[in-house]
Design an enzyme around this catalytic site. Structure first.
Site, short mmCIF file in Angstrom:
data_model
loop_
_atom_site.label_atom_id
_atom_site.label_comp_id
_atom_site.label_asym_id
_atom_site.label_seq_id
_atom_site.Cartn_x
_atom_site.Cartn_y
_atom_site.Cartn_z
N GLY C 40 0.83 -1.20 0.00
CA GLY C 40 0.00 0.00 0.00
C GLY C 40 0.86 1.25 0.00
N GLY C 42 -0.58 4.55 0.43
CA GLY C 42 -1.34 5.71 0.90
C GLY C 42 -0.50 6.50 1.89
N ALA C 44 -0.03 6.08 5.06
CA ALA C 44 0.78 5.23 5.93
C ALA C 44 1.87 4.53 5.12
CB ALA C 44 -0.11 4.21 6.63
N SER C 284 -18.08 17.21 2.53
CA SER C 284 -17.34 17.49 3.76
C SER C 284 -18.25 17.81 4.94
CB SER C 284 -16.40 18.67 3.53
OG SER C 284 -15.87 19.09 4.77
N ARG C 337 -20.42 12.42 14.22
CA ARG C 337 -20.87 11.70 13.04
C ARG C 337 -21.82 10.55 13.34
NH1 ARG C 337 -15.03 11.36 9.85
NH2 ARG C 337 -14.97 13.55 9.27
N HIS C 429 -17.85 4.98 5.61
CA HIS C 429 -16.76 5.89 5.30
C HIS C 429 -15.40 5.39 5.75
CE1 HIS C 429 -14.69 9.59 4.67
NE2 HIS C 429 -14.50 9.83 5.94
#
Lengths: 249, 250, 666
Positions: C40, C42, C44, C284, C337, C429
């Site tokens: 990966g 991304g 990280a 957002s 959220r 999400h």
């Protein structure tokens, strides 16, 4: 709505490709263009045929993976959007739609509409970075104030998603808009200045080496760019390269 | 090197780039000769130089419209242009400039062709760029053909044939010009080629500045306007002469 | 097996420093002899690869995308938190730590969260040095905004594209190491299995997605930065390619999976418009600062709106139910959220939804437009009673704040949010659960590490806004590069790991058999069919609200679906070619197992906490009821043969520095 699709099919990089014609019915206006392609592909799979290969990932206009040349335009009609943000309401019932891959010697076709854009990665690897180690022991982030206008201009250049629409659009398959966006971002910031000369020379070299064409300043790339990267960046690169190659030892 | 890359692009190691180190050593000077940008700089510089030449050339040509003194004035101007040494040097530089501009343009066009070996089946370039910007090569070729004809008709005859002289003893170039411009097809061709020049300049003038790195939100609109004016006025000036001569001699 | 969390002794604020001082190091000459695989690219993975390469390790980085720059971190919009206290509003490392623990509903590990807060400030310094163009004020200094209902402004941002800018920063750091030859980059490669030699993670089996070639790659350690598993729901804000395969293969090779049921459902997404829908788009969270959320008060109105016979603007003020303001007067539209999402579901389930599917609520900016318009008119000395003028001025203000979001909304829905309220609905999400890791970020398989969304430790049961980017970069730049040394110090004499061992042989054979079974399956249905079915089950029974009986039913349904999948899926094409359907099939196969484990985990956790809401466990007013007595633990699941047999290891959470409280937003 019903549509006729003329899609470029090509099995591999060295095989011959051709335009194939497909009909799709029951397309909703609210579908995105890629969802319409999903419908086509699921029909093809159910019929036992080979689905159309295309690149896509985030489907919200930011990853830069999707890349279709639709009815003569990169990412299709509409401005400031990628293919995944194009919706079928932009077309009419009964339309014929041409779907082709990005065309450039530097972007060889992998399959159907999928091309290899690793040339872009190599351009970045040739100098699209600031040589700072990742220890975190750098200056405090606020140690060097940066004028807001420079920071904003650097941001605008940095929004490039590396999709390749500029190359696909340019009649010369030139990568100047892409390359100049990264050069601009880094040369506008004080952190990027120490390496600015090496950077512009090396990145332009790599760009040439990859086999992209030259810029004829038609401006088409900036018009079709989903992120609205400006031609000012290209001028900045021209300027910096001229300066670097005349003053660098 | 580029070819091997394309063939090996399946190879993941290919991303690790052994090619870069050699390239890093490219010195500034060779970058200024070999790079694609350098070719563009030369294009822009020669282009702007030729723009300057157009102004001078037009100023001289306008003596053709000076009424009663036109014949003497134009012939004297021709004599001066072909015998004064600095001007002669300048004219050879101009010929070189034209050739350089043309050859460089040709090289760029060839490289650009190679950059897109397979064309699109369906293109719609008119939505994102102006026609002249996409056809600089075609327009340039038209202009080049015109220059050859033009030189053959006037320069060649002046240099290599015997022409009658005027009252001052100068060769009567004025007469040659007027004779030529009595021919409808020649006037038509001349005007058409000036139209090509107009389109060429319309994109080329602004483009040269962009290539040399001059693009600024404050000044670029002014440069574009100036370029627009230049691309209309200069070719218009050139085109008016044959039309005026033709009409006056009806 | 008792799990050792390896949390250093000592006071909270000294743990990380002490740990760094005591940890074993690998000297520079030896680092050159050690290979590390990173899956990966991304935030990280990109930052970990760059850092490890810079320290001197030989890194092999893998991503399934065509370029490391396209990892889905790129889509993060809002910002990144850091306890810089540039705004002088009382922020501190402790406060960021506390907010994160509380936001996670007391289900995260104190020591990890404190370390995260501690290194957060370095992230901003590092990124600025790399040329990340954060937003700045007119004085040229970094700007901050407030986010996710916390009381300080600690969020750094780059318009609505913070994730993109941070990722490009990590990508450029990687590119630099690639050009030096310290990172070998394998794009369009997918990890399909992990290889364990002598009990340690020593390599992976990958498929070259272009040629279909199956390759063996060995290393002294394997670092998984493969992101979350939200796509188990089919529809989510994740990218189409985001998948759980790398983490799941590691799980099947012995890495425990922790808290898989903790899923974050984001309240402000664009609703599903039809069955063909392939993904959901997030708007957002900042929109809730000015938008008011409502549904009609009466069912008649709701029905008329659903049928398209009544326009929302025609519904009178007194006929609207601003349910968040009604239920949570003190936080109103700015509740966290998880709370906002559940409240929307409650209204829609009761029949008050506002689009044709009945699954949407309004997010209305008309009050904000009028409010801003009046202020503008007054400051400019114009007539604040002129309605048209106020509308115009107000719209200009709203456009300046949210213009790009409004534009995005209009592109997708063809509705103009300046004129008519937006329609929104919650969508999957982020997944707080993931591979269990100790303080060193190592999983239960020695030598296998997990960073970023792929691990479980920092966000507890609910993640606060702008914390995901912080965690990804903290793990990759500042935590893993140190902690990995503790493990690798034993490997300085190991030498290169051979890929010819029977372990590699066996793993490769398994992968090949699995793939060839797919392409040779005499099925009829496309992979998407199964993925959609799974998504529907997960959303229905393991989504915003879970309930015991439903979860049991879901487990059976998933088992049946899995059986049907292996029997009837059709994968066109061959293994040894570019074959996106085969990629999908292999990923969906893993989702079909993971989905069951998620339900199992949700069933075990008979409490409501953060993103996990058990209907049985709520107050009379419908609020979440946490059970600290019985469930104050991390559920770490061990794999046996199939998800049904997974074994739970409950690892108790201890809180020495914060007091456990009930979250209240009323």
């Amino acid at each position: 709505m019903k549509l006729t699709l003329k899609v470029w099919r090509q099995n591999g990089p060295k095989e011959k490709g051709k335009i194939a014609t497909y009909q799709v019915d029951d397309i909703s206006e609210d579908m995105s263009f890629l969802e319409m392609m999903d419908v086509l592909n699921n029909e093809l799979i159910e019929k036992g045929e080979d689905p159309v290969a295309f690149d896509h990932d985030c489907r919200e206009g930011i990853c830069g993976a999707c890349s279709m040349f639709i009815n003569g335009e990169a990412h299709g009609p509409g401005r400031g959007i990628t293919t995944c943000q194009l919706h079928m309401r932009s077309f009419n019932d009964g339309d014929t739609i041409y779907i082709e891959p990005w065309r450039a010697a530097a972007f060889p076709i992998i399959k159907d509409l999928v091309v290899n854009r690793s040339a872009f990665d190599r351009i970045i690897q040739s100098g699209g970075f600031i040589s700072v180690n990742t220890s975190g022991n750098t200056l405090d982030a606020n140690a060097i104030p940066i004028p807001k206008s420079d920071a904003d201009a650097a941001f605008d250049a940095a929004t490039c998603i590396g999709c390749g629409a500029c190359v696909a659009t340019c009649k010369n398959s030139s990568a100047m808009l892409f390359t100049s966006a990264k050069i601009s971002q880094l040369s506008l910031l004080p952190q990027g200045k120490p390496e600015a000369k090496e950077r512009v020379v090396n990145m332009v070299k790599q760009m040439d080496l990859e086999g992209f064409g030259n810029c004829t300043n038609t401006g088409a790339c900036a018009v079709e760019c989903p992120k609205g990267i400006s031609l000012e960046n290209v001028a900045r690169m021209n300027r910096e390269f001229l300066l670097a190659s005349t003053t660098k030892s | 090197m580029a070819n091997t890359l394309v063939h090996n692009f399946f190879d993941p190691k290919f991303v690790t780039l052994e090619i870069i180190p050699n390239y890093f050593k490219m010195s500034g000077a060779s970058a200024l000769i070999k790079s694609s940008l350098a070719k563009k700089y030369w294009m822009a510089l020669t282009g702007l130089f030729l723009c300057f030449f157009l102004i001078v050339h037009l100023a001289g040509n306008l003596t053709l419209l000076a009424g009663d003194s036109a014949r003497a004035g134009f012939n004297a101007y021709t004599k001066f242009m072909t015998s004064f040494v600095p001007i002669k040097v300048a004219s050879y530089i101009t010929y070189l400039g034209i050739l350089f501009h043309a050859v460089d343009g040709l090289l760029l066009t060839l490289k650009n062709r190679k950059a897109r070996p397979v064309k699109y089946a369906y293109e719609k370039p008119q939505v994102n760029s102006i026609w002249s910007s996409r056809n600089m090569g075609v327009l340039g070729t038209a202009i080049f053909v015109f220059i050859v004809l033009h030189m053959g008709n006037f320069w060649f005859r002046y240099k290599f044939t015997t022409l009658p002289t005027d009252v001052d003893g100068n060769f009567d170039m004025y007469g040659v010009v007027v004779e030529s411009f009595k021919m409808e097809w020649y006037v038509g061709l001349y005007v058409l080629c000036m139209a090509a020049l107009a389109f060429h300049l319309y994109h080329g003038f602004w483009s040269a500045f962009q290539t040399l790195g001059v693009n600024h939100p404050k000044y670029t609109p002014a440069i574009k306007k100036l370029g627009f004016g230049f691309s209309i006025l200069i070719p218009l000036g050139f085109a008016i002469i044959p039309i005026a001569v033709y009409v006056m001699n009806l | 097996m008792a799990l050792d969390e390896k949390i250093p002794e000592g006071p909270l604020e000294q743990k990380w420093t002490k740990h760094k001082n005591n940890i074993r190091l690998v000297n520079p000459a030896n680092k050159r002899l050690i290979d590390v695989i990173v899956i990966g690219t991304g935030l990280a993975g990109g930052s970990a690869s760059a850092s490890l390469a810079e320290m001197g390790y030989n890194v092999k980085a893998f991503c399934f995308q065509d370029s490391p720059r396209r990892a889905h971190s790129i889509a993060a919009q809002g910002g990144i938190n850091a306890a810089k206290n540039y705004q002088n509003d009382g922020d501190s490392v402790y406060r960021l730590f506390y907010d994160t623990i509380k936001g996670g509903d007391y289900r995260s590990r104190e020591a990890n969260v404190y370390r995260l807060a501690e290194v957060s400030t370095n992230i901003i310094d590092q990124c600025v040095a790399q040329g990340v163009p954060f937003a700045r004020d007119y004085g040229g200094l970094l700007d901050n905004r407030s986010f996710g209902g916390v009381q300080v402004s600690r969020t750094f941002y780059a318009k609505g594209q913070t994730g993109q800018q941070l990722l490009l920063g990590a990508y450029s750091a990687m590119s630099r190491q690639i050009s030096k030859g310290k990172i070998e980059m394998f794009s369009r490669h997918e990890m399909l299995d992990m290889v364990i030699v002598d009990g340690k993670a020593r390599g992976i089996i990958t498929r070259n997605l272009v040629t279909g070639e199956i390759d063996r790659h060995s290393a002294h350690a394997v670092v998984l930065c493969s992101g979350g598993y939200g796509n188990v729901f089919y529809l989510s804000t994740n990218a189409m390619g985001s998948n759980a395969t790398a983490a799941w293969k590691a799980h099947k090779r012995g890495a425990y999976m922790a808290n898989p049921c903790y899923t974050q459902i984001h309240p402000t997404c664009i609703p599903v418009s039809g069955d063909y829908q392939s993904k959901l788009t997030l708007m957002s969270e900042s929109l809730r600062n000015d938008g008011r959320i409502w549904v009609p008060k009466t069912k008649e109105h709701a029905k008329a709106v659903q049928a398209g016979e009544l326009k929302p603007t025609a519904i009178k003020e007194e006929d609207r139910d601003y349910y968040l303001e009604r239920r949570y007067p003190s936080f109103g539209n700015l509740v966290p959220r998880d709370v906002a999402s559940r409240a929307a579901k409650e209204r829609c389930d009761a029949g008050y939804g506002v689009n044709k599917t009945g699954n949407a609520v309004f997010l209305d900016f008309s009050s904000a437009i009028v409010r801003y318009g009046k202020v503008e008119a007054n400051t400019k000395g114009l007539d604040s009673n002129d309605e048209a003028l106020v509308q115009k001025l107000g719209k200009d203000v709203v456009a300046a704040k949210y213009g790009n979001l409004f534009q995005m909304y209009e592109k997708i829905t063809d509705d103009n949010p300046y004129e008519t309220p937006m329609k929104i609905f919650p969508a999957v999400h982020y997944t707080m659960g993931g591979l269990w890791v100790d303080y060193n970020l190592m999983t239960t398989v020695p030598g296998c590490f997990a960073c970023g969304e792929a691990n479980f430790s920092d966000h507890g049961a609910n993640r606060l806004g702008a914390s995901a980017l912080m965690q990804g970069l903290a793990d990759g730049y500042f935590v893993l590069p140190y902690t990995v040394g503790d493990f690798l110090a034993s490997d300085i004499r190991t030498g290169p790991i051979s890929t010819d061992s029977p372990e590699f042989e066996a793993a490769e054979k398994e992968v090949k058999e699995r793939l060839s079974a797919f392409v040779n399956n005499p099925g009829t249905k496309p992979v998407d069919h199964y993925h959609r079915q799974l998504g529907k089950i997960m959303w229905e029974y393991c989504g915003m609200a879970r309930e015991g009986e439903g979860l049991k039913k879901a487990i059976v349904m998933i088992q049946e679906l899995r059986e049907d999948f292996y029997k009837n899926v059709r994968v066109p094409g061959k293994e040894d070619e570019f074959n996106p359907e085969l990629e999908k099939a292999s990923r969906v196969a893993d989702f079909l197992e993971l989905g069951e484990l998620m339900c199992k985990d949700a069933l075990d956790r008979n409490e409501s906490c953060g993103g996990h809401f058990r209907e049985e466990m709520q107050t009379e007013e419908g609020e979440a009821l946490r059970d600290d007595k019985n469930y104050r633990y991390v559920s770490a699941w061990e794999w046996f043969e199939n998800p049904t047999d997974a074994k739970l290891h409950a690892i108790e959470l201890t809180f020495d520095n914060v007091e456990l409280k009930t979250r209240s937003y009323k």
